[in-house]
Design an enzyme around this catalytic site. Structure first.
Site, short mmCIF file in Angstrom:
data_model
loop_
_atom_site.label_atom_id
_atom_site.label_comp_id
_atom_site.label_asym_id
_atom_site.label_seq_id
_atom_site.Cartn_x
_atom_site.Cartn_y
_atom_site.Cartn_z
N ARG A 154 1.10 -3.05 7.01
CA ARG A 154 1.81 -1.83 6.66
C ARG A 154 3.19 -2.15 6.12
O ARG A 154 3.85 -3.07 6.60
CB ARG A 154 1.92 -0.90 7.89
CG ARG A 154 0.57 -0.39 8.37
CD ARG A 154 0.72 0.49 9.59
NE ARG A 154 -0.59 0.97 10.01
CZ ARG A 154 -1.44 0.27 10.77
NH1 ARG A 154 -1.10 -0.93 11.21
NH2 ARG A 154 -2.61 0.76 11.10
N LYS A 170 -3.28 6.26 16.86
CA LYS A 170 -4.15 5.60 17.83
C LYS A 170 -5.34 4.86 17.22
O LYS A 170 -6.07 4.19 17.93
CB LYS A 170 -4.68 6.64 18.83
CG LYS A 170 -3.60 7.23 19.72
CD LYS A 170 -3.01 6.21 20.65
CE LYS A 170 -2.00 6.85 21.60
NZ LYS A 170 -1.45 5.89 22.54
N HIS A 219 1.89 1.01 0.21
CA HIS A 219 0.77 1.09 1.14
C HIS A 219 -0.55 0.74 0.46
O HIS A 219 -1.55 0.43 1.11
CB HIS A 219 0.69 2.49 1.74
CG HIS A 219 0.01 2.54 3.08
ND1 HIS A 219 -1.36 2.55 3.22
CD2 HIS A 219 0.52 2.58 4.33
CE1 HIS A 219 -1.67 2.61 4.50
NE2 HIS A 219 -0.56 2.62 5.19
N ARG A 247 -2.95 -2.38 1.09
CA ARG A 247 -3.96 -2.34 2.16
C ARG A 247 -5.30 -1.85 1.62
O ARG A 247 -6.36 -2.42 1.91
CB ARG A 247 -3.48 -1.44 3.30
CG ARG A 247 -2.27 -2.02 4.03
CD ARG A 247 -1.61 -1.03 4.98
NE ARG A 247 -2.49 -0.61 6.06
CZ ARG A 247 -2.80 -1.33 7.13
NH1 ARG A 247 -2.33 -2.56 7.24
NH2 ARG A 247 -3.57 -0.83 8.07
N HIS A 261 -6.46 -2.24 12.62
CA HIS A 261 -7.17 -1.07 13.12
C HIS A 261 -7.88 -1.45 14.40
O HIS A 261 -8.38 -2.57 14.52
CB HIS A 261 -8.20 -0.58 12.10
CG HIS A 261 -7.56 0.05 10.89
ND1 HIS A 261 -8.24 0.26 9.72
CD2 HIS A 261 -6.30 0.50 10.68
CE1 HIS A 261 -7.44 0.82 8.84
NE2 HIS A 261 -6.25 0.97 9.39
N TYR A 304 -12.21 -3.93 21.11
CA TYR A 304 -12.47 -5.35 21.17
C TYR A 304 -11.15 -6.09 21.35
O TYR A 304 -10.09 -5.66 20.91
CB TYR A 304 -13.15 -5.83 19.88
CG TYR A 304 -14.58 -5.41 19.75
CD1 TYR A 304 -15.55 -5.85 20.65
CD2 TYR A 304 -14.98 -4.56 18.73
CE1 TYR A 304 -16.87 -5.46 20.52
CE2 TYR A 304 -16.30 -4.16 18.60
CZ TYR A 304 -17.24 -4.62 19.50
OH TYR A 304 -18.54 -4.23 19.38
#
Length: 415
Positions: free
Chosen positions: A240, A269, A337, A340, A364, A374
Site C-alpha cells: 500500500r 479487517k 494504489h 497493487r 490480505h 492462515y
C-alpha cells in the site's frame, strides 16, 4: 377508521367470525369463541395473501402495527413475509437448514469483520437469501435454486449485491462441506451466470507492454533520487502507498532479503489481523535499490525520508505527484494504489501464480473455511521465489520496451 386499544378490548363475539379493520391491511379477526387474531392482508405477485401476526392481548395493537410495518417493508423489498417467517422458524428448528448453517458460519466469521461489514452480511442473509431458501435443507438446494435467488437480486438492479451474495453462498457451502453437513456444491455451477460486476477499481495499468513502458519512464525519472527509488520499488513490492512511504530501515533485513512490518490498525479487517507482522520477500533487484539508497537516507529512520520535513517520511501524495510528472493521469490511467492491482492481475492472469500466494503478498488475510487466518509465514518460501520471478519479469518488460526488436526470456512464469 383506525382501531383503538379500547375498541379491540371491548370487541364481543358474534354468531359469526367478523373483522375489525385498522389501517394498511391490518385487522383483528374476532372468532365466535371470543379469541382475537391479528391478521395482515397484503399483495404479492398480484395475489392477495394473509399473514398471521399473533393473538390479542399477547400481541397489543402497537405490537401488531409494528409487525405490520415490518412486513410491509419486506413486501416493498420483494420479500414474501410468510416465506420469511417460515425461514425464521427453520433457523430455530432446522439444524441442517440453510439458514441455521448460514448463521453458524456468520458467527464464526464475525470476529474477522469490521462492524459495517458484519451489518451488511447480516442484511444480505436476512433480506435476500433467508426468505427464499432459509427453510430448505442445505443438501437439497440446487444451482437453479441459488440462481433464482441471485437473479431476484440482480433484477432489481443490485448487480454488485448479487455478486456479493454469490460469494457469501460459496463460503457458506464450503463451511457446510467442511463441517460435513453436505457434499453438495451448487455454487460452482454459477460461474458466469450473472451479469458482470460493475468495476469501481482505482486506475491501474494491467497490460504488460504498457507496464514495460512505465518502467522505462521510472528509470528515466529525473526528479529526486529518493522519489525515483520509491517509484522503482512500488511495482517490485506492490504494498500500500502509505506503507511504502513509511518504510523504515529498522524493518528491513537485507541479508535475509525481507521487509517485516505491522500494517496499521486503521487498515480494514480484510488485511492481516491487527498486530500481525507482514513479511515482504525482497528480490535481488529490490535489495540493490535499497543498498544504493542507504548512504543517502540511512541516517534517518525512514527509507524515503522527506527532504523538506526533518525527521518525517515522504508525503502521501509523493507517488501520485511523480506519476503525474511522468505524464499519467492518476484519476484515469494509473495511480499509486494501482501498482497493487497491476501485480494482482498479471501475477494471476499472465504468470499463473497461485491466488493465495498473491493475496498473502498483498497483506490480505487469507482464511480457511472456518474463518481462521492462515499463519503469516504460510507459503513464505514460495512467495520468495514468486517475488524474484516477478522482479525478473519486470526487467524483461522494461528491456522489451527499451528495445522492441529484442526478444526477452519468458521471465516469471509460475512453475
Amino acid at each position: 377508521m383506525a382501531l383503538t386499544d379500547t375498541k379491540v378490548k371491548n370487541a364481543k363475539p358474534a354468531e359469526k367470525d367478523y373483522k375489525l379493520y385498522d389501517e394498511r391491511g391490518l385487522f383483528v379477526l374476532v372468532k365466535v369463541n371470543g379469541a382475537k387474531y391479528w391478521r395482515l392482508k397484503y399483495m404479492k405477485d398480484g395475489k392477495e395473501k394473509l399473514l398471521a401476526l399473533g393473538v390479542y392481548p399477547e400481541i397489543t395493537l402497537k405490537d401488531a402495527r409494528d409487525l405490520r410495518d415490518r412486513a410491509r417493508t419486506q413486501v416493498a423489498k420483494g420479500i414474501d413475509p410468510n416465506e420469511a417467517k417460515r425461514a425464521s422458524k427453520a433457523t430455530q428448528n432446522g439444524i441442517d437448514s440453510f439458514a441455521a448453517i448460514a448463521r453458524e458460519w456468520y458467527e464464526k466469521q464475525l470476529p474477522t469483520w469490521a462492524p459495517a461489514t458484519a451489518k451488511k452480511r447480516l442484511a444480505l442473509l436476512e433480506n435476500d437469501l433467508f426468505p427464499w431458501m432459509g427453510n430448505r435443507q442445505i443438501d437439497e438446494l440446487t444451482s437453479r435454486d441459488l440462481l433464482t435467488g441471485l437473479q431476484r437480486i440482480e433484477n432489481r438492479g443490485a448487480k454488485d449485491t448479487a455478486h456479493n451474495a454469490r460469494q457469501v453462498l460459496s463460503q457458506i457451502f464450503r463451511y457446510a462441506r467442511v463441517t460435513q453437513r453436505t457434499t453438495n456444491d451448487p455454487v460452482q455451477d454459477l460461474k458466469g451466470a450473472l451479469a458482470p460486476k460493475l468495476a469501481k477499481h482505482r486506475p491501474a495499468i494491467t497490460d504488460p507492454a504498457e507496464l514495460g513502458r512505465m518502467l522505462v519512464k521510472i528509470e528515466q525519472y529525473n526528479g529526486s533520487y529518493i522519489v525515483r527509488a520509491l517509484l522503482a520499488l512500488c511495482p517490485l513490492l506492490f504494498q500500500r502507498p502509505g506503507e511504502m512511504i513509511a518504510m523504515q530501515w529498522s524493518d528491513l533485513d537485507l541479508e535475509a532479503g525481507e521487509w517485516r512490518y505491522t500494517p496499521p490498525k486503521t487498515i480494514k479487517k480484510t488485511t492481516c489481523p491487527d498486530g500481525t507482522p507482514h513479511t515482504v520477500p525482497l528480490s535481488k533487484q529490490a535489495i540493490g535499490i535499497l543498498r544504493e539508497l542507504h548512504p543517502l537516507t540511512g541516517q534517518s529512520p525512514f527509507v524515503f525520508s522527506s527532504q523538506r520535513r526533518q525527521g518525517k517520511h515522504a508525503s502521501e501524495g509523493t507517488i501520485n505527484k511523480a506519476l503525474q510528472i511522468m505524464g499519467y493521469d492518476t484519476s484515469k490511467d494509473h495511480c499509486a494504489h494501482g501498482f497493487r492491482s497491476t501485480a494482482r492481475t498479471i501475477l494471476d492472469e499472465v504468470l499463473g501464480f497461485r491466488v493465495e500466494w498473491i493475496e498473502h503478498q498483498l497483506a490480505h488475510a487469507v482464511r480457511d473455511a472456518l474463518g481462521r487466518a492462515y499463519n503469516r509465514t504460510t507459503h513464505l518460501p514460495q512467495r520468495k521465489e514468486m517475488m524474484q520471478k516477478w522482479a525478473d519479469y519486470l526487467d524483461g518488460l522494461r528491456l522489451q520496451a527499451q528495445s522492441p526488436n529484442v526478444i526477452t526470456a519468458n521471465f516469471g512464469r509460475a512453475g
